[in-house]
Design an enzyme around this catalytic site. Structure first.
Site, PDB file in Angstrom:
ATOM      1  N   LEU A 131       0.811  -1.324   0.169  1.00 14.61           N
ATOM      2  CA  LEU A 131      -0.070   0.074  -0.075  1.00 14.61           C
ATOM      3  C   LEU A 131       0.733   1.306  -0.088  1.00 14.61           C
ATOM      4  O   LEU A 131       0.417   2.241  -0.376  1.00 14.61           O
ATOM      5  CB  LEU A 131      -0.971   0.030   1.318  1.00 14.61           C
ATOM      6  N   GLY A 132       1.942   1.231   0.690  1.00 19.08           N
ATOM      7  CA  GLY A 132       2.950   2.553   0.528  1.00 19.08           C
ATOM      8  C   GLY A 132       3.860   2.179   1.791  1.00 19.08           C
ATOM      9  O   GLY A 132       4.160   1.126   2.227  1.00 19.08           O
ATOM     10  N   GLY A 134       5.199   3.872   5.308  1.00 16.61           N
ATOM     11  CA  GLY A 134       5.051   4.789   6.635  1.00 16.61           C
ATOM     12  C   GLY A 134       5.973   4.962   7.573  1.00 16.61           C
ATOM     13  O   GLY A 134       7.081   4.381   7.258  1.00 16.61           O
ATOM     14  N   PHE A 136       8.953   3.901   9.741  1.00 13.09           N
ATOM     15  CA  PHE A 136       9.493   2.815   9.917  1.00 13.09           C
ATOM     16  C   PHE A 136       9.836   1.591   9.067  1.00 13.09           C
ATOM     17  O   PHE A 136      10.565   0.668   9.053  1.00 13.09           O
ATOM     18  CB  PHE A 136       9.252   2.301  11.483  1.00 13.09           C
ATOM     19  N   GLY A 137       8.488   1.510   7.974  1.00 14.21           N
ATOM     20  CA  GLY A 137       8.488   0.565   7.236  1.00 14.21           C
ATOM     21  C   GLY A 137       7.579   0.337   6.337  1.00 14.21           C
ATOM     22  O   GLY A 137       6.644   1.511   5.934  1.00 14.21           O
ATOM     23  N   VAL A 139       3.949  -0.905   4.299  1.00 17.64           N
ATOM     24  CA  VAL A 139       2.391  -1.281   4.702  1.00 17.64           C
ATOM     25  C   VAL A 139       1.873  -2.222   3.589  1.00 17.64           C
ATOM     26  O   VAL A 139       2.034  -1.740   2.681  1.00 17.64           O
ATOM     27  CB  VAL A 139       1.890  -0.022   4.819  1.00 17.64           C
ATOM     28  N   LYS A 153       1.564  -3.211   9.022  1.00 18.58           N
ATOM     29  CA  LYS A 153       2.799  -2.209   8.812  1.00 18.58           C
ATOM     30  C   LYS A 153       3.864  -3.150   9.292  1.00 18.58           C
ATOM     31  O   LYS A 153       4.204  -3.542  10.464  1.00 18.58           O
ATOM     32  CB  LYS A 153       2.842  -0.924   9.721  1.00 18.58           C
ATOM     33  N   ASP A 248       3.056  13.998  13.446  1.00 20.48           N
ATOM     34  CA  ASP A 248       3.085  13.940  11.902  1.00 20.48           C
ATOM     35  C   ASP A 248       1.804  13.827  11.174  1.00 20.48           C
ATOM     36  O   ASP A 248       1.574  13.191  10.443  1.00 20.48           O
ATOM     37  CB  ASP A 248       3.767  12.529  11.501  1.00 20.48           C
TER      38      ASP A 248
END
Length: 405
Positions: A131-132, A134, A136-137, A139, A153, A248
């Site tokens: 999905l993309g 985020g 730290f890592g 998703v 995630k 954020d």
């Protein structure tokens, strides 16, 4: 074999007889003599190799293998006990729902359009389901056996040091319950990696919808989504057991559910404080364009720094422009200039045409300007923001353009 019987003739006595050699003739000639000195032995000779070098080598190799095996078994058993004890402690103190890694691996195998049997031979966490990215890592999208969709995630940052503190803080966020926060479903630990499982939000991020070539977000959505976010932030800042600073807030971290309700997500940078505790100095994190000016100097994230990010987000939603565009124009300064020249509504996204409520548009823009004021003392708290957006409090008038601009 010869069978002999006792005197009663009932119990057979069995003897084995072996012919080692024989000599006979069929005629009247004398049978050849037998050489009884060279008769073969009827005993089976077992080779004596226990004193050989080969035998000793085999014994040494087998003994070494057994010792190493015992050492490895003991090591992995102790390591497993260590993980088990830590997981048990976490489950008792923080967050009870632990997913099995095999369950996540299977959930993220098959692309959504393909059947479950197609995924039997595939590995999980496929690019089809990415999905993309985020905090730290990466998703991934996944589907549980029940048919429920989740977002997973995968935290890949090296967390060997401070693992326990990080996990405790993230797990504490799992207890957050609010209709305008993305629900955290659970967690999983695989060696030094952590997986955080969320509910999947079917309409993706606010950013994706805001800048889509198609006009997906009408004015009612652009008014409601910031109101949803304000409600979620009020809960984080004031209404939960601890004070949570998200750190954020931006459109890519606001996710939209099936009904296009706004939900605050991605708590990878969040910090928790007691309500009586003052924010501690830390390294500056966040996204350029959404970071409050005082955070750069002090390094102290607070609810007020979240408010600044939220103000920038409100202006972005209303105007359909990035905080800093390709020409270097700063959105907040541009809107303040229009406000000073009594042309505030010229800031509204031109793609909306005349299809927006002018009164609501003025409220969203003015609240966005106040919240993104470079002076933290002049910003509103989230409670006041929500009251204004819901029509329960009056909009401040006669704003002064910040001297910083």
């Amino acid at each position: 074999m010869i069978e002999l019987y006792d005197k009663e003739g009932s119990s057979p006595l069995v003897e084995d007889h072996y012919i080692l050699a024989w000599s006979f003739t069929t005629g009247s000639d004398k049978a050849p003599d037998l050489d009884i000195l060279n008769l073969p032995s009827f005993y089976v000779k077992i080779p004596k190799f226990h004193n050989s070098a080969k035998f000793r080598s085999i014994i040494i190799i087998c003994s070494t293998a057994i010792i190493l095996g015992l050492i490895l078994i003991t090591f992995f058993k102790l390591k497993k006990e260590d993980y088990t004890e830590f997981d048990k402690k976490w489950k008792l103190q923080y967050w009870p729902h632990k997913f099995d890694y095999r369950e996540l691996n299977f959930a993220t195998k098959n692309p959504p359009e393909q059947g479950i049997w197609h995924s039997v031979l595939l590995q999980g966490f496929r690019d089809d389901n990415l999905l993309g990215y985020g905090g730290f890592g990466q998703v991934y999208r996944g589907t549980l056996p029940s048919g429920e969709e989740i977002a997973v995630k995968c935290i890949t940052k090296d967390l060997a040091e401070g693992m326990e503190e990080f996990m405790a803080e993230i797990s504490s966020l799992g207890r957050l319950q609010h209709r305008h926060l993305v629900p955290l479903r659970g967690w999983c630990r695989k060696n030094e990696r952590i997986f955080i499982i969320y509910d999947y939000m079917s309409n993706g991020s606010l950013e994706r919808n805001l800048y889509s070539p198609e006009l997906n977000l009408t004015w009612p959505h652009r008014h409601k989504i910031p109101t949803d976010v304000a409600s979620g932030l009020l809960y984080l800042h004031e209404q939960w057991d601890k004070k949570v600073v998200h750190r954020d807030i931006k459109p890519s971290n606001i996710l939209l559910d099936y009904d296009l309700n706004g939900r605050v997500g991605d708590f990878g940078l969040a910090r928790l404080y007691d309500h009586s505790q003052r924010p501690q100095t830390t390294h500056v994190v966040g996204t350029l364009g959404y970071i409050a000016p005082e955070l750069i100097h002090s390094g102290k994230a607070s609810p007020s720094t979240d408010v600044f990010s939220f103000g920038t987000l409100m202006l972005e939603v209303a105007c359909g422009k990035k905080p800093v565009d390709a020409q270097g124009v700063i959105l907040v300064e541009w809107v303040w200039d229009l406000y000073a020249n009594e042309r505030l509504l010229d800031a509204i996204d031109q793609r909306l045409g005349e299809n927006y409520d002018k009164g609501e548009a003025e409220i969203v823009l003015v609240v966005g300007l106040i919240c993104s004021n470079p002076d933290p003392q002049k910003r509103l708290g989230m409670r006041k923001v929500l009251q204004i957006l819901c029509g329960e409090a009056a909009l401040p008038v006669g704003l002064h353009v910040p001297s910083a601009f």
